[in-house]
Every structure is written in C-alpha cells, then in structure tokens.
Design an enzyme around this catalytic site. Structure first.
Site, PDB file in Angstrom:
ATOM      1  N   CYS A  81       0.827  -1.204   0.000  1.00 24.41           N
ATOM      2  CA  CYS A  81       0.000   0.000   0.000  1.00 24.41           C
ATOM      3  C   CYS A  81       0.867   1.264   0.000  1.00 24.41           C
ATOM      4  CB  CYS A  81      -0.966  -0.045   1.181  1.00 24.41           C
ATOM      5  SG  CYS A  81      -2.239   1.224   1.192  1.00 24.41           S
ATOM      6  N   ILE A  82       0.776   2.112   1.021  1.00 23.49           N
ATOM      7  CA  ILE A  82       1.584   3.330   1.110  1.00 23.49           C
ATOM      8  C   ILE A  82       2.948   3.054   1.750  1.00 23.49           C
ATOM      9  CG2 ILE A  82       0.719   4.044   3.381  1.00 23.49           C
ATOM     10  CD1 ILE A  82       1.550   6.326   0.331  1.00 23.49           C
TER      11      ILE A  82
END
Length: 216
Positions: A135-136
C-alpha cells in the site's frame, strides 16, 4: 518453518495500520507455511482519528499498544527485532506508515523515518534478506535501499513522484501486480492504494507474501 517479522503502525487505516491489509498479510503468511511475529515502535501516534467521522480526536494512543490489538498480543517493541531470528520482513500499509513510521503524510519527499523503524528495515537490507512493502508503506523503500531501487504504490501520481524524488524508481502497477527488485530483494504491491475492494486488495497481498516466503 520460516519466520516473518511484520511491522505494524497502529490499528486503523486513517491513523495506524490498515487492518484488512494487516490481517490478510498474517493469514497469507500462515497459508504459505511460515510463522509471523509483529513489531511496532513504542511511541505515541501522531494523532487519533474517529473512523466514523474522519475527524481528529482529542486523545493520545500508543502505536505498540494499538498494534497489539491486531496481533492479539503476539508483538514486541521494534527495538528488540533481531534480524538474525527472522527470514524476511513485511510492512502492511495504512496511514500509520505515513504518519507514525514516517512523516510522509505531512512532508512528502522531504519526509524522515522513525529511527527505530529505519534501523530494523536497514538490518534486513544489509544482509540481503527479502522484504515486502504494501500500500503506502513502499514510500519507505527509497529511505532504506540505494538510489534507483524499484517499487510501486500503484499509479498514484503524487505518491509515485515522491517515491522518485526520494531516490527510488517507481513502477506503475495494477492492483494484482507485485513489483520485485531482484538486486535489493524487495517486493511491493499497491493494495488499498489502488482499490477499495477487500477481495481485489487480497490478490496482490497474497501474491506478494507467497513470493516473499518462497525467496526467504
């Protein structure tokens, strides 16, 4: 049985670990025949968000204690993480990775990383043990590896531009894709950066964890 160290950043997408990503990661580790143990920094969260309203709350919470909710207590302070005891490293996403593990959410490409988190991640990089970022969390990759390291945050332009500005080489990807940099032995996938669908997010996470366990 291979052992995977999983770094969490709290409990809740807006101020900690993305719970779906964290649980999917732990499930995938077990499905592919490995063991896991969680770690988190023993610090206060940057802030606490009401996940119903999205508004900041006037209270404080500890990253390690909150992460223990996801790990069901199978967790330790990240300062105790011994790279010699584990075969690979895994960091699920959630804004905690960009607010608690780093300050990327506030400073972008001028961000810094928590010292204890950096020490743990660099320990795996230095001995060429594989690591996966979801994800991030891949914004951390250029802060750990040498210039030009490849990774993905999906196709988010702002985040990918920052990834490149930090010294990495961003690879645009779809939700099911896993980007593998063979030189640095680091994997990444976009998960909830590219979807709001639990089933779709699970595909890339499952694939990343499978590869991570295989090369560990």
């Amino acid at each position: 049985m291979k052992k995977i160290a999983v770094v969490l950043s709290g409990s809740g997408v807006y101020d900690g670990s993305e719970i779906h990503e964290a649980v999917l990661s732990l499930l995938a580790i077990e499905k592919h025949g490995a063991q896991w143990h969680c770690f988190a920094p023993n610090i206060n969260q940057h802030h606490v968000i009401n996940h119903i309203t999205g508004e900041e709350m006037d209270t404080t919470r500890n990253v390690l204690i909150e992460s223990a909710r996801i790990a069901r207590g199978n967790i330790s302070d990240i300062t105790t993480l011994d790279v010699n005891q584990y075969d690979a490293l895994l960091l699920p996403g959630g804004f905690g990775a960009a607010k608690n593990l780093t300050d990327f959410a506030f400073k972008g490409a001028q961000c810094t990383i928590n010292e204890s988190v950096a020490t743990a991640c660099r320990a795996f990089a230095e001995v060429k043990k594989p690591a996966g970022y979801i994800c991030i969390a891949p914004v951390i990759i250029p802060m750990i590896y040498s210039k030009g390291v490849q990774g993905t945050i999906g196709d988010n332009k702002e985040a990918s531009d920052a990834f490149n500005a930090l010294g990495g080489q961003h690879i645009s990807s779809s939700i099911e894709d896993v980007v593998f940099d063979p030189e640095h032995r680091v994997l990444s996938t976009s998960a909830y950066m590219a979807t709001e669908n639990l089933l779709e997010a699970s595909v890339g996470i499952e694939s990343l964890v499978k590869q991570l366990v295989e090369i560990a």
